[in-house]
Design an enzyme around this catalytic site. Sequence first.
Site, PDB file in Angstrom:
ATOM      1  N   CYS A  92      -1.410   2.319  -4.231  1.00 39.82           N
ATOM      2  CA  CYS A  92      -1.865   2.500  -2.847  1.00 39.82           C
ATOM      3  C   CYS A  92      -1.077   3.628  -2.175  1.00 39.82           C
ATOM      4  O   CYS A  92      -1.261   4.792  -2.528  1.00 39.82           O
ATOM      5  CB  CYS A  92      -1.750   1.180  -2.086  1.00 39.82           C
ATOM      6  SG  CYS A  92      -2.757   1.160  -0.576  1.00 39.82           S
ATOM      7  N   HIS A 127      -4.045  -3.184  -5.332  1.00 38.95           N
ATOM      8  CA  HIS A 127      -2.927  -4.123  -5.287  1.00 38.95           C
ATOM      9  C   HIS A 127      -3.241  -5.290  -6.226  1.00 38.95           C
ATOM     10  O   HIS A 127      -4.403  -5.584  -6.495  1.00 38.95           O
ATOM     11  CB  HIS A 127      -2.724  -4.663  -3.876  1.00 38.95           C
ATOM     12  CG  HIS A 127      -2.229  -3.653  -2.896  1.00 38.95           C
ATOM     13  ND1 HIS A 127      -0.933  -3.194  -2.902  1.00 38.95           N
ATOM     14  CD2 HIS A 127      -2.864  -3.019  -1.872  1.00 38.95           C
ATOM     15  CE1 HIS A 127      -0.774  -2.322  -1.922  1.00 38.95           C
ATOM     16  NE2 HIS A 127      -1.926  -2.197  -1.286  1.00 38.95           N
TER      17      HIS A 127
END
Length: 491
Positions: free
Chosen positions: A332, A432
């Site tokens: 991310c 994630h």
Amino acid sequence: MSTLPFRTLMVQGTTSDAGKSTVVAALCRLLAQRGVSVAPFKPQNMALNSAVTRDGGEIGRAQALQAIAAGIEPHTDMNPVLLKPSSDTGAQVIIHGRVRAEMNARDYHQYKTVAMGAVLESHARLLAQYEAVVVEGAGSPAEVNLRDRDIANMGFAESVDCPVVLVADIDRGGVFAHIVGTLACLSESERNRIVGFVINRFRGDIALLEPGLSWLEAQTGKPVLGVLPYLHGLYLDAEDAVQPAQSGAGAFRIVVPSLPRMSNHTDFDALRAHPDVDLRFVRAGEAIPAADLVILPGSKNTRGDLAWLQARDWAPYLARHLRYGGKVIGICGGFQMLGRKVDDPHGVEGAPGSSAGLGLLDIETILAVDKRLALLKERALFQGDEEIELRGYEIHMGVSAGPACALPAFLIGGRGEGARSGDGQVLGTYLHGVFDHPSACAALLRWAGLRSERAVDTAALREASLERVAAATEATFERLMEVLGAQARVQ
């Protein structure tokens, strides 16, 4: 359980990290085991560990864990107000799972009256759907400077008129002072709604504690509902606190910079539990050790944390690490940092501007106002040819593009996700939780150089830990039901 002595029960703590989240999870599990339909609830949460819900929103990760304990799907009503700090004085304000605004502390304090409306709406919807709601407070109710417009602790409890259990952590020391001092800071009506105390994380001879328990009950006129043991080796999603700097005794070395605004560090729980991995979080001022794999984590302030890395010589460290054959993964915000540039034209994470990236992937990122929230659970191809089970979720406000995206990390339904460097040493992904499924974790670790037949089943570890905390809390639960039942009969 035929007659429940409450519809809403709140668990508050004398301090942050007293064990509120775990006690709520245990109570949800114990109620569910007795056939009660129960939902967790946290009016206001401040955390950088969040989860994506099936209804397409974002809540604190602790409430997602508590929903699992209750045997239900996480929903945005379980955490109607989520604050994600982006600086020491500002935070992203998320209402009912969606970004509402970026506010400083003073502006948010004024906004609390609006936020309370959202809190009460969510609580009413949960009460209409479930037999019981178990509520987690935030921090401590004794913060007298925050009592005005409080929506997180006694302000909520007073609004819905619910009983409160107060949890204190004896492992910190000063547990009796914490409890008595908290009561002293409350109003009479607030003190009256506390039905008893739970002392958490006790280790030692309980006989030595009993004189103190008797003193506490005599001093306060309230019962100690239970003393919970210190349970070692639990695998439960942390709400916000970063785990210890080092974990594991394996030979495969993984290093993660402990960024000031690191988000979703639960990404590394599966690696911390892996028997062949030695994972270390490296904090400011610590020497960066040699590693087989370096992982740049997510961030709530990508440009700020990128500047933090560059000021602490991570760029030359990474260049040397790659020169000697090491591997790098960015997740991310960490993925965005690996590129050539991060642009924030709208001031999404602070002042508008642009930052040079680490230049390890040929991509550029533009931070966008709209946040992408998505759950992923399907088969995918890793590096184009290895089939794996992929479980993960996206929470980000940026779009990354560039030549490196032509070599995606994963192919999901024919769509590329993430990017790889041409030399095969650097990989980035927006996902994630990418290590949570054993097959994906094994594939990524093989790519990084670990050859191991051993795997970690995070779902099984989490379930076993929930059962442990429920079993340890059972006597406390029964005592709590007795006290609440007696109060209900008197009323």
